[in-house]
Write a protein that holds these residues in place. Structure first.
Motif, short mmCIF file in Angstrom:
data_model
loop_
_atom_site.label_atom_id
_atom_site.label_comp_id
_atom_site.label_asym_id
_atom_site.label_seq_id
_atom_site.Cartn_x
_atom_site.Cartn_y
_atom_site.Cartn_z
N PHE A 50 0.84 -1.21 0.00
CA PHE A 50 0.00 0.00 0.00
C PHE A 50 0.88 1.26 0.00
O PHE A 50 0.69 2.17 -0.81
N TRP A 51 1.83 1.31 0.94
CA TRP A 51 2.68 2.50 1.04
C TRP A 51 3.62 2.65 -0.15
O TRP A 51 3.89 3.77 -0.59
N LYS A 52 4.09 1.55 -0.70
CA LYS A 52 4.95 1.64 -1.89
C LYS A 52 4.16 2.20 -3.08
O LYS A 52 4.71 2.95 -3.89
N LYS A 53 2.89 1.86 -3.14
CA LYS A 53 2.05 2.43 -4.21
C LYS A 53 1.79 3.91 -3.92
O LYS A 53 1.91 4.75 -4.82
N ALA A 54 1.46 4.25 -2.67
CA ALA A 54 1.13 5.64 -2.32
C ALA A 54 2.33 6.57 -2.40
O ALA A 54 2.17 7.74 -2.73
N ILE A 55 3.52 6.06 -2.10
CA ILE A 55 4.71 6.91 -2.04
C ILE A 55 5.57 6.79 -3.30
O ILE A 55 6.01 7.78 -3.87
N LEU A 56 5.82 5.55 -3.72
CA LEU A 56 6.72 5.30 -4.85
C LEU A 56 5.97 5.09 -6.16
O LEU A 56 6.60 4.92 -7.20
N PRO A 81 -6.26 8.87 16.11
CA PRO A 81 -5.18 9.69 16.69
C PRO A 81 -4.11 8.85 17.39
O PRO A 81 -2.92 9.17 17.33
N ILE A 82 -4.51 7.76 18.02
CA ILE A 82 -3.56 6.86 18.67
C ILE A 82 -2.68 6.21 17.61
O ILE A 82 -1.45 6.16 17.74
N TRP A 83 -3.32 5.70 16.57
CA TRP A 83 -2.60 5.05 15.46
C TRP A 83 -1.60 6.02 14.85
O TRP A 83 -0.43 5.67 14.64
N LEU A 84 -2.03 7.24 14.60
CA LEU A 84 -1.16 8.22 13.95
C LEU A 84 -0.01 8.64 14.86
O LEU A 84 1.12 8.83 14.39
N ALA A 85 -0.26 8.77 16.15
CA ALA A 85 0.83 9.13 17.08
C ALA A 85 1.87 8.02 17.12
O ALA A 85 3.08 8.29 17.10
N LEU A 86 1.43 6.78 17.15
CA LEU A 86 2.35 5.64 17.15
C LEU A 86 3.11 5.56 15.82
O LEU A 86 4.31 5.29 15.80
N PHE A 87 2.42 5.85 14.73
CA PHE A 87 3.07 5.84 13.42
C PHE A 87 4.12 6.95 13.34
O PHE A 87 5.24 6.73 12.88
N LEU A 106 1.27 12.56 4.71
CA LEU A 106 0.45 11.68 3.88
C LEU A 106 -0.40 10.76 4.76
O LEU A 106 -1.60 10.59 4.52
N ALA A 107 0.19 10.19 5.79
CA ALA A 107 -0.54 9.29 6.70
C ALA A 107 -1.68 10.03 7.41
O ALA A 107 -2.78 9.48 7.55
N HIS A 108 -1.42 11.26 7.83
CA HIS A 108 -2.47 12.03 8.50
C HIS A 108 -3.61 12.36 7.55
O HIS A 108 -4.78 12.32 7.96
N ARG A 109 -3.29 12.66 6.30
CA ARG A 109 -4.35 12.93 5.32
C ARG A 109 -5.20 11.68 5.08
O ARG A 109 -6.44 11.74 5.08
N ILE A 110 -4.56 10.54 4.93
CA ILE A 110 -5.29 9.28 4.73
C ILE A 110 -6.08 8.95 5.99
O ILE A 110 -7.25 8.54 5.92
N GLY A 111 -5.46 9.13 7.15
CA GLY A 111 -6.13 8.84 8.41
C GLY A 111 -7.38 9.68 8.62
O GLY A 111 -8.39 9.19 9.12
N ARG A 112 -7.32 10.97 8.24
CA ARG A 112 -8.51 11.83 8.36
C ARG A 112 -9.66 11.27 7.53
O ARG A 112 -10.81 11.23 7.98
N GLY A 113 -9.35 10.84 6.32
CA GLY A 113 -10.40 10.28 5.46
C GLY A 113 -10.99 9.00 6.04
O GLY A 113 -12.21 8.82 6.06
N LEU A 114 -10.14 8.12 6.54
CA LEU A 114 -10.62 6.87 7.14
C LEU A 114 -11.45 7.15 8.39
O LEU A 114 -12.50 6.55 8.60
N ARG A 115 -10.96 8.07 9.23
CA ARG A 115 -11.68 8.40 10.46
C ARG A 115 -13.06 8.96 10.12
O ARG A 115 -14.06 8.60 10.74
N MET A 116 -13.13 9.84 9.14
CA MET A 116 -14.43 10.41 8.76
C MET A 116 -15.37 9.32 8.25
O MET A 116 -16.56 9.33 8.56
#
Length: 132
Positions: A50-56, A81-87, A106-116
């Motif tokens: 997933f991350w290799k596709k999103a980043i690379l 927020p817990i997941w993102l802090a640990l990440f 990038l992770a925070h942007r994706i996390g906001r969408g998933l959380r919503m």
């Protein structure tokens, strides 16, 4: 296409391994993840793709993270927020600061969408969506 920021496949693999090691031990996230992940090496490989596709911009991941998180049933908005802090902590430990900053954003942007998406799933049908 150029990568979003300077990182190698090996660095991505290391971040994922370190992060999910911490997730498995975490008092809040561990039980949630452990209910759903039966094969940790396979899960880590999938998330690395997933991350290799999103980043690379590499092919190889074709899942739907929103669908998976919503279907789990026990993923809550307060987990993100817990997941993102640990990440973020993992990124600071494993990659150079500029790389960590780019990946974190990038992770925070994706996390906001998933959380919503998870919050909207939990709203009563007649209630308005939560827009945060």
């Amino acid at each position: 296409m150029q990568p979003r920021f300077d990182i190698t496949e090996d660095q991505i693999d290391r971040v994922i391994a370190v992060f999910y090691g911490a997730v498995r031990r975490h008092e809040v996230l561990g039980p949630v993840f452990n209910r759903h992940i039966g094969d940790w090496p396979a899960h880590e490989a999938k998330i690395a793709r997933f991350w290799k596709k999103a980043i690379l911009y590499q092919p190889g991941y074709d899942g739907n993270p929103m669908q998976v998180h919503m279907a789990a049933g026990d993923v809550r908005a307060q987990h993100f927020p817990i997941w993102l802090a640990l990440f973020d902590e993992t990124l600071r430990r494993c990659v150079p600061s500029q790389t960590a900053a780019g990946w974190s954003a990038l992770a925070h942007r994706i996390g906001r969408g998933l959380r919503m998406g998870v919050e909207d799933l939990r709203q009563p049908a007649e209630g308005p969506p939560v827009l945060r």
